[in-house]
Design a protein around this motif. Structure first.
Motif, PDB file in Angstrom:
ATOM      1  N   LYS A   1       7.898   6.536  22.268  1.00 41.67           N
ATOM      2  CA  LYS A   1       8.915   6.979  21.317  1.00 41.67           C
ATOM      3  C   LYS A   1       9.280   5.800  20.433  1.00 41.67           C
ATOM      4  CE  LYS A   1      12.330   9.566  22.783  1.00 41.67           C
ATOM      5  NZ  LYS A   1      13.609   9.988  23.422  1.00 41.67           N
ATOM      6  N   LEU A   2       9.198   6.001  19.116  1.00 42.50           N
ATOM      7  CA  LEU A   2       9.514   4.946  18.168  1.00 42.50           C
ATOM      8  C   LEU A   2      10.805   5.263  17.434  1.00 42.50           C
ATOM      9  CD1 LEU A   2       8.675   2.342  16.614  1.00 42.50           C
ATOM     10  CD2 LEU A   2       7.557   3.863  14.947  1.00 42.50           C
ATOM     11  N   TYR A   3      11.797   4.393  17.608  1.00 41.44           N
ATOM     12  CA  TYR A   3      13.006   4.476  16.800  1.00 41.44           C
ATOM     13  C   TYR A   3      12.716   3.731  15.505  1.00 41.44           C
ATOM     14  CZ  TYR A   3      15.664   6.413  20.676  1.00 41.44           C
ATOM     15  OH  TYR A   3      16.124   7.242  21.671  1.00 41.44           O
ATOM     16  N   SER A   4      12.734   4.466  14.410  1.00 41.33           N
ATOM     17  CA  SER A   4      12.228   3.947  13.147  1.00 41.33           C
ATOM     18  C   SER A   4      13.191   4.230  12.004  1.00 41.33           C
ATOM     19  CB  SER A   4      10.870   4.604  12.848  1.00 41.33           C
ATOM     20  OG  SER A   4      10.427   4.332  11.546  1.00 41.33           O
ATOM     21  N   MET A   5      13.444   3.213  11.175  1.00 39.65           N
ATOM     22  CA  MET A   5      14.233   3.416   9.968  1.00 39.65           C
ATOM     23  C   MET A   5      13.272   3.808   8.847  1.00 39.65           C
ATOM     24  SD  MET A   5      17.001   0.855   8.199  1.00 39.65           S
ATOM     25  CE  MET A   5      18.087   1.031   9.623  1.00 39.65           C
ATOM     26  N   PRO A   6      13.353   5.019   8.332  1.00 36.76           N
ATOM     27  CA  PRO A   6      12.357   5.527   7.375  1.00 36.76           C
ATOM     28  C   PRO A   6      12.132   4.651   6.148  1.00 36.76           C
ATOM     29  CG  PRO A   6      13.729   7.330   8.164  1.00 36.76           C
ATOM     30  CD  PRO A   6      14.338   6.057   8.681  1.00 36.76           C
ATOM     31  N   THR A   7      13.184   4.029   5.631  1.00 34.41           N
ATOM     32  CA  THR A   7      13.043   3.258   4.392  1.00 34.41           C
ATOM     33  C   THR A   7      12.739   1.782   4.635  1.00 34.41           C
ATOM     34  OG1 THR A   7      15.437   2.864   4.320  1.00 34.41           O
ATOM     35  CG2 THR A   7      14.590   4.798   3.122  1.00 34.41           C
ATOM     36  N   SER A   8      12.654   1.379   5.880  1.00 34.22           N
ATOM     37  CA  SER A   8      12.449  -0.027   6.222  1.00 34.22           C
ATOM     38  C   SER A   8      10.974  -0.387   6.308  1.00 34.22           C
ATOM     39  CB  SER A   8      13.123  -0.328   7.570  1.00 34.22           C
ATOM     40  OG  SER A   8      12.622  -1.520   8.128  1.00 34.22           O
ATOM     41  N   GLY A   9      10.598  -1.484   5.667  1.00 35.34           N
ATOM     42  CA  GLY A   9       9.224  -1.967   5.780  1.00 35.34           C
ATOM     43  C   GLY A   9       8.897  -2.422   7.184  1.00 35.34           C
ATOM     44  N   ASN A  10       9.873  -2.971   7.892  1.00 39.55           N
ATOM     45  CA  ASN A  10       9.623  -3.406   9.261  1.00 39.55           C
ATOM     46  C   ASN A  10       9.277  -2.223  10.163  1.00 39.55           C
ATOM     47  OD1 ASN A  10       9.903  -6.237   9.104  1.00 39.55           O
ATOM     48  ND2 ASN A  10      12.118  -6.053   9.032  1.00 39.55           N
ATOM     49  N   SER A  11       9.951  -1.108   9.978  1.00 36.77           N
ATOM     50  CA  SER A  11       9.606   0.090  10.742  1.00 36.77           C
ATOM     51  C   SER A  11       8.287   0.683  10.252  1.00 36.77           C
ATOM     52  CB  SER A  11      10.718   1.141  10.625  1.00 36.77           C
ATOM     53  OG  SER A  11      11.877   0.748  11.318  1.00 36.77           O
ATOM     54  N   TYR A  12       8.090   0.645   8.941  1.00 34.57           N
ATOM     55  CA  TYR A  12       6.875   1.232   8.364  1.00 34.57           C
ATOM     56  C   TYR A  12       5.610   0.555   8.860  1.00 34.57           C
ATOM     57  CZ  TYR A  12       3.171   2.028   4.938  1.00 34.57           C
ATOM     58  OH  TYR A  12       1.968   2.299   4.347  1.00 34.57           O
ATOM     59  N   LYS A  13       5.636  -0.754   9.012  1.00 31.19           N
ATOM     60  CA  LYS A  13       4.416  -1.451   9.440  1.00 31.19           C
ATOM     61  C   LYS A  13       3.975  -0.967  10.823  1.00 31.19           C
ATOM     62  CE  LYS A  13       6.470  -5.566   9.250  1.00 31.19           C
ATOM     63  NZ  LYS A  13       6.961  -6.967   9.506  1.00 31.19           N
ATOM     64  N   VAL A  14       4.937  -0.612  11.676  1.00 32.36           N
ATOM     65  CA  VAL A  14       4.606  -0.081  12.999  1.00 32.36           C
ATOM     66  C   VAL A  14       4.022   1.325  12.868  1.00 32.36           C
ATOM     67  CG1 VAL A  14       5.496   0.554  15.269  1.00 32.36           C
ATOM     68  CG2 VAL A  14       6.360  -1.499  14.113  1.00 32.36           C
ATOM     69  N   ARG A  15       4.633   2.155  12.040  1.00 28.77           N
ATOM     70  CA  ARG A  15       4.110   3.508  11.823  1.00 28.77           C
ATOM     71  C   ARG A  15       2.697   3.460  11.236  1.00 28.77           C
ATOM     72  NH1 ARG A  15       9.185   4.194   9.270  1.00 28.77           N
ATOM     73  NH2 ARG A  15       8.216   4.746   7.280  1.00 28.77           N
ATOM     74  N   LEU A  16       2.468   2.509  10.327  1.00 33.88           N
ATOM     75  CA  LEU A  16       1.149   2.383   9.711  1.00 33.88           C
ATOM     76  C   LEU A  16       0.099   2.006  10.751  1.00 33.88           C
ATOM     77  CD1 LEU A  16      -0.779   2.267   7.320  1.00 33.88           C
ATOM     78  CD2 LEU A  16       0.069  -0.045   6.824  1.00 33.88           C
ATOM     79  N   LEU A  17       0.400   1.033  11.590  1.00 35.03           N
ATOM     80  CA  LEU A  17      -0.580   0.641  12.611  1.00 35.03           C
ATOM     81  C   LEU A  17      -0.828   1.782  13.600  1.00 35.03           C
ATOM     82  CD1 LEU A  17      -2.432  -1.481  13.829  1.00 35.03           C
ATOM     83  CD2 LEU A  17      -0.494  -2.298  15.185  1.00 35.03           C
ATOM     84  N   LEU A  18       0.220   2.471  14.007  1.00 30.47           N
ATOM     85  CA  LEU A  18       0.035   3.612  14.915  1.00 30.47           C
ATOM     86  C   LEU A  18      -0.889   4.653  14.287  1.00 30.47           C
ATOM     87  CD1 LEU A  18       3.697   3.984  16.216  1.00 30.47           C
ATOM     88  CD2 LEU A  18       1.689   3.625  17.664  1.00 30.47           C
ATOM     89  N   ALA A  19      -0.723   4.896  12.988  1.00 26.67           N
ATOM     90  CA  ALA A  19      -1.577   5.868  12.297  1.00 26.67           C
ATOM     91  C   ALA A  19      -3.015   5.376  12.226  1.00 26.67           C
ATOM     92  CB  ALA A  19      -1.034   6.126  10.887  1.00 26.67           C
ATOM     93  N   LEU A  20      -3.211   4.113  11.908  1.00 28.79           N
ATOM     94  CA  LEU A  20      -4.566   3.564  11.801  1.00 28.79           C
ATOM     95  C   LEU A  20      -5.272   3.544  13.158  1.00 28.79           C
ATOM     96  CD1 LEU A  20      -3.892   0.594   9.349  1.00 28.79           C
ATOM     97  CD2 LEU A  20      -4.979   2.785   8.809  1.00 28.79           C
ATOM     98  N   LEU A  21      -4.484   3.382  14.222  1.00 30.57           N
ATOM     99  CA  LEU A  21      -5.049   3.397  15.572  1.00 30.57           C
ATOM    100  C   LEU A  21      -5.225   4.815  16.112  1.00 30.57           C
ATOM    101  CD1 LEU A  21      -2.985   0.493  17.186  1.00 30.57           C
ATOM    102  CD2 LEU A  21      -5.434   0.454  16.665  1.00 30.57           C
ATOM    103  N   GLY A  22      -4.631   5.802  15.436  1.00 31.15           N
ATOM    104  CA  GLY A  22      -4.708   7.177  15.899  1.00 31.15           C
ATOM    105  C   GLY A  22      -3.900   7.422  17.157  1.00 31.15           C
ATOM    106  N   ARG A  23      -2.800   6.698  17.316  1.00 31.22           N
ATOM    107  CA  ARG A  23      -1.980   6.826  18.522  1.00 31.22           C
ATOM    108  C   ARG A  23      -0.920   7.906  18.333  1.00 31.22           C
ATOM    109  NH1 ARG A  23      -1.989   2.084  21.670  1.00 31.22           N
ATOM    110  NH2 ARG A  23      -0.754   3.294  23.155  1.00 31.22           N
TER     111      ARG A  23
END
Length: 201
Positions: free
Chosen positions: A2-24
């Motif tokens: 479970k990822l607690y993520s701030m939608p407009t934050s680049g710091n949160s976005y970089k985690v979402r991006l890596l998760l997407a690229l890894l297919g997790r």
């Protein structure tokens, strides 16, 4: 996960991006500024350092700080170089992102983007951040003139890390990226990756 993520934050976005690229697969909990979700996350202790992102693992462990999360998720993947020196170079860019780049590029964007930061957006402050930011972008430009990625011949966590706030430097931060063609080509290469997701996706 479970990822607690701030939608407009680049710091949160970089985690979402890596998760997407890894297919997790993961569950996403949005905790934007001044929302009930953020208040609840604070009250529940879901954010160890009182800010997003925070990654909650299935076994109860919690990992905070965006670049630490990137390192944990990237372990054993192609986003982490096998060579020890190259890994150290990758980390040096990631440390630089947090102690130099983020405090200028991201801050200028925040002052212009978030209503509660507007009082801080004085002409003098914005001009100072613009000058410092251009110097940082030039450093990246110089690095990328002769190579496609920040470290070695392949994309690494350093690229994912620095992409987050750099790709919105123009649209949110008011920087002109025209003088940085190598940097622009690097941004395009990342956006063309299989599995890529944008900040607002």
């Amino acid at each position: 996960m479970k990822l607690y993520s701030m939608p407009t934050s680049g710091n949160s976005y970089k985690v979402r991006l890596l998760l997407a690229l890894l297919g997790r697969d993961y569950q996403r909990v949005d905790v934007e500024y001044d929302t009930e979700a953020l208040a609840q996350a604070h009250l529940s202790g879901a954010l160890p350092f009182s800010r997003a992102p925070a990654l909650h693992l299935g076994d109860g462990r919690v990992l905070a700080e965006s670049n630490a999360i990137l390192c944990w998720l990237g372990e054993g993947s192609d986003f982490v170089p096998q060579d020890a020196f190259a890994r150290a170079q990758m980390l040096s860019w990631m440390f630089w992102e947090q102690n130099q780049h983020e405090g200028v590029i991201a801050v200028r964007s925040a002052l212009l983007y978030y209503a509660h930061r507007k009082p801080e957006a004085t002409p003098q402050r914005l001009a100072e951040l613009l000058e410092r930011g251009n110097a940082l972008l030039q450093l990246m430009e110089d690095r990328l003139k002769g190579q496609n990625w920040l470290v070695g011949d392949a994309i690494s966590l350093a690229d994912i890390c620095l992409y987050a706030y750099t790709h919105t430097a123009e649209s949110r931060g008011g920087f002109d990226l025209t003088p940085f063609p190598a940097l622009g080509a690097w941004l395009d290469r990342i956006a063309a990756l299989d599995g890529y997701v944008g900040l607002d996706d």
